[in-house]
Design a protein around this motif. Structure first.
Motif, PDB file in Angstrom:
ATOM      1  N   GLN B 198       0.869  -1.242   0.042  1.00 26.88           N
ATOM      2  CA  GLN B 198      -0.024  -0.037   0.023  1.00 26.88           C
ATOM      3  C   GLN B 198       0.852   1.384  -0.054  1.00 26.88           C
ATOM      4  O   GLN B 198       0.519   2.458   0.171  1.00 26.88           O
ATOM      5  N   THR B 199       2.118   1.248  -0.214  1.00 28.59           N
ATOM      6  CA  THR B 199       3.042   2.140  -0.036  1.00 28.59           C
ATOM      7  C   THR B 199       3.570   2.751  -1.292  1.00 28.59           C
ATOM      8  O   THR B 199       4.061   2.012  -2.428  1.00 28.59           O
ATOM      9  N   THR B 200       3.937   4.099  -1.393  1.00 28.93           N
ATOM     10  CA  THR B 200       4.668   4.585  -2.673  1.00 28.93           C
ATOM     11  C   THR B 200       5.825   5.264  -2.124  1.00 28.93           C
ATOM     12  O   THR B 200       5.663   5.992  -0.833  1.00 28.93           O
ATOM     13  N   VAL B 201       6.975   5.252  -2.606  1.00 27.87           N
ATOM     14  CA  VAL B 201       8.083   5.839  -2.270  1.00 27.87           C
ATOM     15  C   VAL B 201       8.531   6.944  -3.263  1.00 27.87           C
ATOM     16  O   VAL B 201       8.657   6.773  -4.249  1.00 27.87           O
ATOM     17  N   ILE B 202       8.590   8.116  -2.757  1.00 26.70           N
ATOM     18  CA  ILE B 202       9.292   9.046  -3.590  1.00 26.70           C
ATOM     19  C   ILE B 202      10.743   9.740  -3.040  1.00 26.70           C
ATOM     20  O   ILE B 202      10.883  10.043  -2.101  1.00 26.70           O
ATOM     21  N   ILE B 203      11.438   9.614  -3.969  1.00 25.38           N
ATOM     22  CA  ILE B 203      12.966   9.862  -3.721  1.00 25.38           C
ATOM     23  C   ILE B 203      13.369  10.985  -4.409  1.00 25.38           C
ATOM     24  O   ILE B 203      12.999  11.106  -5.781  1.00 25.38           O
ATOM     25  N   GLY B 204      13.858  11.896  -3.732  1.00 23.47           N
ATOM     26  CA  GLY B 204      14.167  13.553  -4.261  1.00 23.47           C
ATOM     27  C   GLY B 204      15.253  13.310  -5.073  1.00 23.47           C
ATOM     28  O   GLY B 204      16.157  12.297  -5.557  1.00 23.47           O
ATOM     29  N   ASN B 205      15.289  14.477  -6.075  1.00 18.09           N
ATOM     30  CA  ASN B 205      16.495  14.632  -6.812  1.00 18.09           C
ATOM     31  C   ASN B 205      17.539  15.318  -6.108  1.00 18.09           C
ATOM     32  O   ASN B 205      17.707  15.655  -4.980  1.00 18.09           O
ATOM     33  N   SER B 206      18.969  15.673  -6.592  1.00 17.38           N
ATOM     34  CA  SER B 206      19.810  16.287  -6.047  1.00 17.38           C
ATOM     35  C   SER B 206      19.614  17.385  -5.301  1.00 17.38           C
ATOM     36  O   SER B 206      20.340  18.008  -4.532  1.00 17.38           O
ATOM     37  N   LYS B 207      18.496  18.261  -5.692  1.00 16.11           N
ATOM     38  CA  LYS B 207      18.214  19.665  -5.182  1.00 16.11           C
ATOM     39  C   LYS B 207      17.078  19.741  -4.278  1.00 16.11           C
ATOM     40  O   LYS B 207      16.671  20.599  -3.746  1.00 16.11           O
ATOM     41  N   THR B 208      16.407  18.381  -3.963  1.00 19.16           N
ATOM     42  CA  THR B 208      15.338  18.342  -3.104  1.00 19.16           C
ATOM     43  C   THR B 208      15.818  18.602  -1.549  1.00 19.16           C
ATOM     44  O   THR B 208      16.775  18.035  -1.204  1.00 19.16           O
ATOM     45  N   LEU B 209      14.847  19.384  -0.994  1.00 14.40           N
ATOM     46  CA  LEU B 209      15.235  19.463   0.445  1.00 14.40           C
ATOM     47  C   LEU B 209      14.163  19.442   1.347  1.00 14.40           C
ATOM     48  O   LEU B 209      12.970  19.134   0.812  1.00 14.40           O
TER      49      LEU B 209
END
Lengths: 231, 231
Positions: B198-209
């Protein structure tokens, strides 16, 4: 509905004018995103419940990030609390255009904005190349504007390094609005069609097919059925 | 609302049971997608208006494609017309989870399903590598299930080839449902948290803070403001 004030770009405010009667309405021009968010934050700091409206999904290339970016560095002054923010998801161009085209996003996809107003073109090219190479379906936001006609041509060339000219391409303008237009074409012919600021382009992966003027990207159930028949 | 029959997976039918009173309801199990769509097509061929329901957006890794795939090869028999299909877009996990995490999808992103039930793992790895290399924000659908625990570990390793361990990661379970949980962590610590079907994972880019337990991927307005100040 529960807001005291509504802040947005004029065109979007017109689309929801039935909902903004009796509200404080703050309308700004298209490139004035920062001013718009600052005004929203100022109103919220005064204790008002403020809705910042956005076309599509505020969380996809839209206003949610800018509001949070500004709040992060905002100095409210003594005694003023940082306003709470709730992001309400919506139907982005990705969702809307895919629905009009059939089912192009049944498999892994990459979303790329071709606007180099805030992003270096080299970064955009690198993403186009990587997405095409790894066989992602590709959704192109902001494909073209009056002053920006070359990017979509260049994007097409990059994708043609990895995909055949027959690869299906969907061109959707003003999805779900009165002036909606939906075209299913292919990489070879896509530039013959009208593409502008209101358009989103979806380029199929190597398995995307067309049927009945729709795009379908198979998920792989065909393979599963074959397995079953072999059992 | 205008449908004679509703076809769907049991769990989703329960969520909308107020809307299905007085309708013909066809419920099937989770892995029986093909049977479900066949039943919907059979009912439509008899002249009924049928709604096939889906979690999230039917156009993103969901039922729209399978209905169209089956119709494409369907042999209706003489005198029976091919049913018309309308796809109604919705809020996919991508939209819902992003909204709960703040604003991670403000810049180009890639959506990748880690399920290798219908896709070769080599293809999935290639996409993870390309998306990480080109600095896309990455949304992972189907990150883990009871019988499939290694894929999320492998995905993390691939992304760590290009991004620092401090890269923000959002883990959202059951977005917008009663049992919702939202975690903002980073690549180093992400596997310490509960991840399931039931989970979704969102991984930031090099600028995500991260700020205030939220993820923000800047669009680049900061640069624009600097330009302005320099003018």
């Amino acid at each position: 509905m529960g807001s005291d004030a509504i802040v947005g770009y004029g065109t979007y405010l017109e689309l929801i004018q039935d909902l903004t009667i009796d509200k404080e309405v703050v309308s700004t021009g298209m490139t004035q995103e920062i001013d718009r968010c600052r005004k929203a934050i100022d109103l919220a700091a005064k204790g008002k419940t403020v809705a910042v409206i956005s076309g599509g999904d505020p969380g996809i290339y839209a206003m949610a990030g800018l509001v949070l970016e500004l709040l992060r560095t905002w100095n409210p002054g003594s005694g003023i609390q940082n306003p709470e923010v709730e992001v309400i998801p919506g139907i982005s161009a990705l969702n809307a255009c895919a629905s009009r085209l059939g089912a192009p996003l049944m498999h892994d996809f990459a979303s790329i904005s071709l606007s180099d107003r805030l992003t270096q073109w080299e970064t955009i090219e690198k993403r186009l190349d990587a997405a095409a190479m790894a066989d992602f379906v590709v959704a192109l936001y902001n494909p073209k504007s009056k002053g920006r006609a070359e990017q979509i041509k260049r994007a097409r060339q990059i994708i043609l390094r990895y995909r055949t000219p027959e690869t299906p391409v969907g061109i959707v303008k003003a999805a779900m609005r009165d002036n909606e237009s939906v075209i299913v074409t292919d990489l070879e012919h896509m530039l013959e069609h009208d593409i502008d600021m209101q358009t989103t382009v979806i380029i199929g992966n190597s398995k995307t097919l067309t049927w009945n003027k729709l795009m379908i990207t198979p998920r792989g159930y065909e393979k599963k059925r074959q397995f079953r028949n072999n059992e």
